[in-house]
Write an enzyme that holds these catalytic residues in place. Structure first.
Site, PDB file in Angstrom:
ATOM      1  N   CYS A 330       5.749  -2.837  32.772  1.00 11.01           N
ATOM      2  CA  CYS A 330       6.113  -2.908  34.192  1.00 11.01           C
ATOM      3  C   CYS A 330       5.261  -3.965  34.914  1.00 11.01           C
ATOM      4  O   CYS A 330       5.409  -5.145  34.653  1.00 11.01           O
ATOM      5  CB  CYS A 330       5.985  -1.524  34.837  1.00 11.01           C
ATOM      6  SG  CYS A 330       6.914  -1.380  36.391  1.00 11.01           S
ATOM      7  N   HIS A 427       8.728   2.523  31.105  1.00  6.19           N
ATOM      8  CA  HIS A 427       7.643   3.500  31.096  1.00  6.19           C
ATOM      9  C   HIS A 427       7.996   4.647  30.150  1.00  6.19           C
ATOM     10  O   HIS A 427       9.171   4.935  29.905  1.00  6.19           O
ATOM     11  CB  HIS A 427       7.431   4.089  32.489  1.00  6.19           C
ATOM     12  CG  HIS A 427       6.806   3.151  33.465  1.00  6.19           C
ATOM     13  ND1 HIS A 427       5.502   2.729  33.354  1.00  6.19           N
ATOM     14  CD2 HIS A 427       7.308   2.566  34.584  1.00  6.19           C
ATOM     15  CE1 HIS A 427       5.218   1.930  34.371  1.00  6.19           C
ATOM     16  NE2 HIS A 427       6.291   1.806  35.129  1.00  6.19           N
TER      17      HIS A 427
END
Length: 481
Positions: A330, A427
């Site tokens: 991310c 994630h």
């Protein structure tokens, strides 16, 4: 349809863990139970089935209840973006970004969605176990409070006060809370729990009796320190261990100043063949590291500046020259590129920051926030990935032609030409055993057959048994109304 609220005599006294344990204990008794936290502050968030985000602790508590996480379980989530300001999430969606003083003025408008979510949740289950935030003793915050006694009184929910004996001063914590709070607030408190005791709990008999006599509150027990809590996802970056494991494959993760969704690292810390080190401010990346992970961040450009201030950019360049591997997740993925542009000042001052240049990609921050659970296929191994995305920004560039994964046939993430530098928006990827094993094997590690999810479930069962053995759980559940 009953409810009980656990408030703390201070911050970080173990409220989240107590609520998770009580949720699992109630579930094992055959009750349909759900967690609730009116207001949470955390950059460690979970994506819910209804497409929003809540604090990671409430997602774990939902797991303890055996139900899917829902935005009603944490209607107000504050995500700090700087020392002075936070993003405000209301019922799973971003409302605004405000400074602390501005949020105080906003709070009265937020009680309505808090009560709406609570009543909707309460109507669907037998029992709601509520977690407070910080402490009701912060009387300067009481006039507009929606997190502790303001909520308890508005929703008529009885309170049990938890104190942390591990840090010392627990008698003053609990007795002092009664002294400073409004008598009408104190009347909501039905009793207290002493948490995190090390050694023989009988040694605290006199102190326990003193608290009960002075406050006239009922004591529900002294809970010994639960060391296995380290196997459960932590919500607060302050709780991050320095590392875990003693295996031969060495992983170093950079602890950014605004680190987010750091529970991505938990499954790796529990792999027998892996040793995980959190590299903190002022430290260097160990030279014998096999894999460096750049985790998520709530302020990507700000944490990129933080990274450079530590000299980690120099360490990373040396690590790559030595043949080491790098994975950015991310915000960490965005940092690995050539540039990060924020023309509208969404995460901070408008502008552009040079990235680390380890991946040929560029990122532009946009107002749109992607919140979704994602199923993907790892490009290098074909292993399935089940994760989630929670980010702003669009990343493009030639390295996207070598994707980290595929999502519904589309490229996701990027990999350098030599395969040593990888970036992804996914994630939670390491929670899946098959992907974690394939990824580690690809990098030369010796993965185990450990089931991460089974370990979390077992730990929750052990936590519930721990509470049953040392607290008056019958009495606690009977207090709920």
């Amino acid at each position: 349809m009953r409810a009980l609220m656990i408030q703390g005599a201070g911050s970080n006294v173990g409220k989240s863990l107590l609520v998770a344990g009580l949720c699992r204990a109630a579930r094992l008794r055959g009750l349909k139970v759900a967690p609730f936290k009116p207001q949470n502050m955390s950059n460690n968030a979970a994506v819910t089935a209804d497409g929003g985000e809540i604090g990671r602790a409430q997602a774990l508590q939902a797991l303890a209840c055996g139900i899917e996480p829902h935005t009603d379980m944490n209607p107000i989530l504050l995500k700090p973006e700087s020392e002075m300001g936070s993003q405000v999430i209301v019922q799973g969606r971003r409302l605004t970004t405000v400074r602390a003083r501005e949020y105080s003025a906003l709070k009265p408008k937020l009680m309505a969605p808090v009560l709406e979510s609570f009543n909707r949740l309460k109507s669907a289950v037998d029992l709601v176990i509520v977690e407070g935030a910080g402490s009701p003793a912060e009387v300067n915050l009481r006039p507009r409070d929606i997190a502790n006694m303001g909520f308890a009184r508005a929703a008529n929910v009885p309170v049990v006060l938890a104190g942390d004996i591990d840090r010392g001063g627990v008698i003053a914590q609990i007795v002092g809370t009664q002294v400073v709070i409004d008598p009408a607030d104190a009347a909501m408190i039905e009793g207290f729990v002493i948490n995190k005791f090390r050694g023989d709990p009988r040694l605290f008999d006199d102190g326990y009796a003193f608290i009960a006599e002075r406050t006239k509150w009922r004591g529900f027990g002294v809970l010994p320190f639960f060391a296995e809590a380290a196997r459960l996802p932590a919500e607060d970056a302050l709780d991050l261990p320095r590392g875990g494991g003693t295996g031969g494959f060495r992983v170093a993760a950079l602890q950014f100043s605004r680190i987010a969704n750091f529970d991505d690292l938990d499954p790796l810390s529990q792999e027998p063949g892996v040793s995980l080190t959190m590299v903190r401010q002022g430290e260097t990346i160990p030279g014998d590291t096999d894999l460096v992970i750049l985790p998520g961040s709530k302020s990507t450009r700000g944490d990129l500046d933080f990274l450079r201030a530590q000299g980690w950019d120099i360490d990373l360049a040396a690590h790559v020259r030595r043949g080491g591997h790098v994975l950015g997740i991310c915000g960490g993925y965005q940092m690995l590129g050539r540039t990060i542009s924020d023309p509208d000042g969404i995460e901070g001052p408008a502008g552009e920051t040079d990235g680390l240049g380890l991946l040929k990609v560029d990122t532009v921050m946009t107002a749109d926030k992607r919140l979704t659970r994602t199923e993907a296929t790892h490009a290098a191994s074909g292993a399935p990935i089940r994760g989630y995305e929670i980010h702003i920004g669009h990343t493009s560039g030639e390295a996207r032609g070598r994707p980290f994964a595929h999502v519904a046939g589309e490229a996701e993430g990027a990999v350098s030409a030599d395969g040593r530098v990888m970036g992804s928006y996914l994630h939670g990827m390491f929670s899946g055993d098959s992907f974690r094993q394939a990824f580690l094997k690809q990098l030369g590690a010796a993965p185990s057959a450990t089931s991460y999810a089974a370990g979390v479930e077992d730990t929750l069962d052990r936590l519930a048994a721990h509470l049953e053995a040392h607290l008056d759980v019958d009495g606690l559940l009977a207090v709920a109304r």
